[in-house]
Design a protein around this motif. Structure first.
Motif, PDB file in Angstrom:
ATOM      1  N   TYR A 109      34.552  71.281 -27.662  1.00 26.06           N
ATOM      2  CA  TYR A 109      35.940  71.634 -27.909  1.00 26.06           C
ATOM      3  C   TYR A 109      36.452  72.748 -27.019  1.00 26.06           C
ATOM      4  CZ  TYR A 109      36.757  68.552 -31.835  1.00 26.06           C
ATOM      5  OH  TYR A 109      36.954  67.442 -32.603  1.00 26.06           O
ATOM      6  N   VAL A 110      35.621  73.746 -26.757  1.00 28.02           N
ATOM      7  CA  VAL A 110      36.052  74.823 -25.862  1.00 28.02           C
ATOM      8  C   VAL A 110      36.392  74.249 -24.482  1.00 28.02           C
ATOM      9  CG1 VAL A 110      35.281  76.858 -24.600  1.00 28.02           C
ATOM     10  CG2 VAL A 110      34.851  76.688 -27.054  1.00 28.02           C
ATOM     11  N   ALA A 111      35.500  73.374 -23.974  1.00 28.88           N
ATOM     12  CA  ALA A 111      35.728  72.776 -22.657  1.00 28.88           C
ATOM     13  C   ALA A 111      36.946  71.851 -22.682  1.00 28.88           C
ATOM     14  CB  ALA A 111      34.483  72.011 -22.216  1.00 28.88           C
ATOM     15  N   HIS A 112      37.067  71.037 -23.736  1.00 28.10           N
ATOM     16  CA  HIS A 112      38.183  70.099 -23.830  1.00 28.10           C
ATOM     17  C   HIS A 112      39.527  70.827 -23.883  1.00 28.10           C
ATOM     18  CE1 HIS A 112      41.059  68.660 -26.954  1.00 28.10           C
ATOM     19  NE2 HIS A 112      41.131  67.619 -26.157  1.00 28.10           N
ATOM     20  N   PHE A 113      39.595  71.890 -24.701  1.00 24.33           N
ATOM     21  CA  PHE A 113      40.834  72.659 -24.760  1.00 24.33           C
ATOM     22  C   PHE A 113      41.118  73.334 -23.430  1.00 24.33           C
ATOM     23  CE2 PHE A 113      41.111  72.224 -29.323  1.00 24.33           C
ATOM     24  CZ  PHE A 113      42.457  72.388 -29.578  1.00 24.33           C
ATOM     25  N   GLY A 114      40.061  73.734 -22.731  1.00 25.31           N
ATOM     26  CA  GLY A 114      40.254  74.341 -21.424  1.00 25.31           C
ATOM     27  C   GLY A 114      40.907  73.379 -20.448  1.00 25.31           C
ATOM     28  N   VAL A 115      40.438  72.138 -20.438  1.00 26.42           N
ATOM     29  CA  VAL A 115      41.029  71.126 -19.554  1.00 26.42           C
ATOM     30  C   VAL A 115      42.473  70.844 -19.964  1.00 26.42           C
ATOM     31  CG1 VAL A 115      40.900  68.719 -18.798  1.00 26.42           C
ATOM     32  CG2 VAL A 115      38.802  70.054 -19.065  1.00 26.42           C
ATOM     33  N   GLN A 116      42.689  70.630 -21.256  1.00 28.29           N
ATOM     34  CA  GLN A 116      44.021  70.282 -21.747  1.00 28.29           C
ATOM     35  C   GLN A 116      45.048  71.356 -21.418  1.00 28.29           C
ATOM     36  OE1 GLN A 116      44.477  68.838 -25.910  1.00 28.29           O
ATOM     37  NE2 GLN A 116      45.945  70.497 -26.157  1.00 28.29           N
ATOM     38  N   SER A 117      44.742  72.598 -21.776  1.00 24.13           N
ATOM     39  CA  SER A 117      45.707  73.677 -21.542  1.00 24.13           C
ATOM     40  C   SER A 117      45.785  74.065 -20.075  1.00 24.13           C
ATOM     41  CB  SER A 117      45.341  74.905 -22.386  1.00 24.13           C
ATOM     42  OG  SER A 117      44.051  75.374 -22.050  1.00 24.13           O
ATOM     43  N   GLY A 118      44.670  73.912 -19.348  1.00 24.46           N
ATOM     44  CA  GLY A 118      44.684  74.231 -17.924  1.00 24.46           C
ATOM     45  C   GLY A 118      45.645  73.343 -17.151  1.00 24.46           C
ATOM     46  N   ILE A 119      45.566  72.028 -17.413  1.00 24.31           N
ATOM     47  CA  ILE A 119      46.476  71.103 -16.740  1.00 24.31           C
ATOM     48  C   ILE A 119      47.909  71.323 -17.221  1.00 24.31           C
ATOM     49  CG2 ILE A 119      47.102  68.681 -16.419  1.00 24.31           C
ATOM     50  CD1 ILE A 119      44.147  67.986 -16.662  1.00 24.31           C
ATOM     51  N   GLY A 120      48.100  71.406 -18.548  1.00 22.52           N
ATOM     52  CA  GLY A 120      49.440  71.541 -19.096  1.00 22.52           C
ATOM     53  C   GLY A 120      50.156  72.799 -18.641  1.00 22.52           C
ATOM     54  N   THR A 121      49.392  73.880 -18.426  1.00 20.02           N
ATOM     55  CA  THR A 121      50.001  75.149 -18.032  1.00 20.02           C
ATOM     56  C   THR A 121      50.308  75.210 -16.541  1.00 20.02           C
ATOM     57  OG1 THR A 121      48.826  76.290 -19.812  1.00 20.02           O
ATOM     58  CG2 THR A 121      49.713  77.669 -18.037  1.00 20.02           C
ATOM     59  N   TRP A 122      49.408  74.673 -15.712  1.00 24.49           N
ATOM     60  CA  TRP A 122      49.500  74.902 -14.272  1.00 24.49           C
ATOM     61  C   TRP A 122      49.890  73.677 -13.444  1.00 24.49           C
ATOM     62  CZ3 TRP A 122      50.132  79.638 -13.057  1.00 24.49           C
ATOM     63  CH2 TRP A 122      49.551  80.652 -13.832  1.00 24.49           C
ATOM     64  N   GLU A 123      50.042  72.506 -14.063  1.00 26.83           N
ATOM     65  CA  GLU A 123      50.484  71.339 -13.296  1.00 26.83           C
ATOM     66  C   GLU A 123      51.840  71.567 -12.628  1.00 26.83           C
ATOM     67  OE1 GLU A 123      51.297  66.518 -13.645  1.00 26.83           O
ATOM     68  OE2 GLU A 123      50.871  67.683 -15.456  1.00 26.83           O
ATOM     69  N   PRO A 124      52.837  72.161 -13.310  1.00 25.12           N
ATOM     70  CA  PRO A 124      54.120  72.371 -12.615  1.00 25.12           C
ATOM     71  C   PRO A 124      53.971  73.225 -11.362  1.00 25.12           C
ATOM     72  CG  PRO A 124      54.365  72.705 -14.976  1.00 25.12           C
ATOM     73  CD  PRO A 124      52.894  72.598 -14.714  1.00 25.12           C
ATOM     74  N   THR A 125      53.168  74.278 -11.452  1.00 24.45           N
ATOM     75  CA  THR A 125      52.962  75.146 -10.288  1.00 24.45           C
ATOM     76  C   THR A 125      52.312  74.380  -9.154  1.00 24.45           C
ATOM     77  OG1 THR A 125      52.711  77.081 -11.729  1.00 24.45           O
ATOM     78  CG2 THR A 125      51.845  77.264  -9.487  1.00 24.45           C
ATOM     79  N   ARG A 126      51.298  73.573  -9.475  1.00 22.81           N
ATOM     80  CA  ARG A 126      50.596  72.790  -8.455  1.00 22.81           C
ATOM     81  C   ARG A 126      51.541  71.805  -7.772  1.00 22.81           C
ATOM     82  NH1 ARG A 126      47.738  71.965  -4.173  1.00 22.81           N
ATOM     83  NH2 ARG A 126      46.529  70.030  -4.132  1.00 22.81           N
ATOM     84  N   LEU A 127      52.357  71.112  -8.558  1.00 23.25           N
ATOM     85  CA  LEU A 127      53.253  70.106  -7.992  1.00 23.25           C
ATOM     86  C   LEU A 127      54.334  70.744  -7.122  1.00 23.25           C
ATOM     87  CD1 LEU A 127      53.652  67.658 -11.017  1.00 23.25           C
ATOM     88  CD2 LEU A 127      52.286  67.344  -8.938  1.00 23.25           C
ATOM     89  N   MET A 128      54.847  71.889  -7.523  1.00 27.75           N
ATOM     90  CA  MET A 128      55.851  72.557  -6.695  1.00 27.75           C
ATOM     91  C   MET A 128      55.240  73.053  -5.387  1.00 27.75           C
ATOM     92  SD  MET A 128      58.468  74.560  -9.276  1.00 27.75           S
ATOM     93  CE  MET A 128      57.263  75.195 -10.426  1.00 27.75           C
ATOM     94  N   ASP A 129      53.970  73.476  -5.430  1.00 25.10           N
ATOM     95  CA  ASP A 129      53.288  73.861  -4.194  1.00 25.10           C
ATOM     96  C   ASP A 129      53.087  72.662  -3.269  1.00 25.10           C
ATOM     97  OD1 ASP A 129      53.181  76.454  -4.991  1.00 25.10           O
ATOM     98  OD2 ASP A 129      51.061  76.446  -5.561  1.00 25.10           O
TER      99      ASP A 129
END
Length: 403
Positions: A227-247
């Motif tokens: 669960y720690v790893a799964h939440f890390g993936v979920q929130s990591g993508i959800g939080t930083w995908e906009p920044t990555r795409l704008m870059d």
């Protein structure tokens, strides 16, 4: 319809929810989703409004997650001291107050304070809804917890979609919407019993765990890592995908809308898993989803041009992991007593650690580091699932058998 909540201490089921109260809880879960997904698309504007860097911009979500851990840990104690209705109402009000503080006070300290308060309500609400939906629906428990978390996913879809339409400079509006939704949900809690949970094992197992203390520790550790790893993936993508795409050159509207698509894919993944919950082992569903998630992130890492589609597939695969894994834990027989709340609380730690760490990493190495880093965390999810399933082999791992 009356939903029954069973405890090991009570031979007769107690009336806890009416249908209206269940709808109110699902509405609250949608509010949790709105709150959770509002931070990622708002990060660029938060940096402009408060003059902060990427590392600091990920701090509200991390602090909110820390509050949610404390909220989840408080559930066993609260269940013995307060009635269900009182706990749910307190959790909803904490979410409303926290979100309102973030939305109306134009200060960074207020954002962080509101995030803590909202997090307390979030952790308490998420744990209570997950626990009572699983145990209170009998054979439909696995399906109903996917419904509840599907509502959470619906909120995560609406947050970036609304911000894409309104413009990220209107990010405070999202938190005001969350506050309003939680207050409305409070009005539907009259149908919840205000009984207290007797001291003892508030979460039944699936017929009793197999093996001794060492096996139980091994299994619970496996679930915690998963669960720690799964939440890390979920929130990591959800939080930083906009920044990555704008870059990568995408416009702000496109990047925010793509993130909404990622959360929508999670909802679809949970809905798609419902018919499989009575036909396949929980371990098989979680493992298949974890492997699919890892493969999608791998594509994002090696094919930069496929980032949008890769994260859409990743969201689809991530969807069933949390609710299905909770039911797997319950039916394993190892979620006795206060263990369920402790596992959920520990799982939320992934959302405390990963987003700010990714923020500092992206600040140092650029957004190219997002997918490779998330891939490592995703691989840990797969490994934890395999090891836990091997230890539980032969146990009560299908929903049909356990319910």
């Amino acid at each position: 319809m009356i939903i029954q909540l069973e405890t090991r201490e009570m031979k007769e089921s107690a009336r806890v929810f009416t249908r209206g109260a269940t709808i109110a809880c699902c509405a609250a879960m949608a509010g949790l989703g709105l709150l959770w997904a509002a931070y990622g698309p708002a990060i660029p504007q938060l940096q402009k409004d408060f003059g902060i860097d990427e590392g600091m911009a990920g701090l509200p979500l991390a602090i909110q997650s820390a509050g949610s851990v404390l909220g989840a840990l408080s559930v066993p104690l609260l269940l013995r001291r307060l009635g269900y209705r009182t706990i749910f109402r307190s959790a909803f009000l904490a979410l409303a107050i926290g979100a309102l503080t973030i939305g109306i006070v134009p200060a960074w300290a207020a954002v962080l304070t509101g995030a803590v308060v909202a997090g307390l309500g979030l952790g308490c609400c998420d744990t209570l809804v997950s626990q009572t939906f699983i145990t209170g629906h009998g054979r439909r428990g696995a399906a109903m917890v996917n419904v509840a978390h599907g509502c959470f996913g619906l909120g995560t879809v609406l947050a970036p979609a609304l911000l894409a339409l309104l413009g990220t400079q209107q990010w405070p509006v999202m938190f005001l919407v969350v506050a309003g939704l939680m207050l409305v949900a409070c009005t539907g809690l009259g149908g919840i019993s205000n009984q207290k949970e007797p001291k003892g094992e508030s979460v039944p197992g699936g017929g009793g765990p197999r093996g001794g203390v060492r096996v139980r520790i091994y299994v619970l550790t496996g679930f915690l890592v998963l669960y720690v790893a799964h939440f890390g993936v979920q929130s990591g993508i959800g939080t930083w995908e906009p920044t990555r795409l704008m870059d990568q050159g995408h416009a702000e509207f496109e990047a925010t809308l793509a993130t909404s698509g990622y959360w929508l894919a999670m909802v679809l993944g949970r809905v798609a898993a419902i018919p499989f919950t009575s036909r396949f082992r929980a371990s098989s569903i979680v493992l298949t989803s974890s492997v699919g998630m890892s493969l999608a992130v791998l594509v994002a890492a090696v094919v930069p041009g496929a980032t949008v589609w890769a994260y859409l597939v990743a969201g689809l695969m991530i969807g069933p992991i949390f609710p299905t894994g909770l039911t797997w834990l319950m039916t394993s027989g190892h979620a006795r007593g206060e263990t369920f709340s402790y596992v959920v609380a520990s799982a939320l730690a992934g959302s405390i650690v990963v987003p700010p760490l990714l923020g500092f990493l992206l600040q140092a190495r650029g957004s190219d580091a997002l997918a490779p880093t998330v891939l490592v965390v995703s691989a840990i999810t797969v490994l934890a699932t395999i090891l836990t399933a091997r230890r539980l082999r032969g146990g009560p791992t299908t929903y049909r058998e356990s319910n």
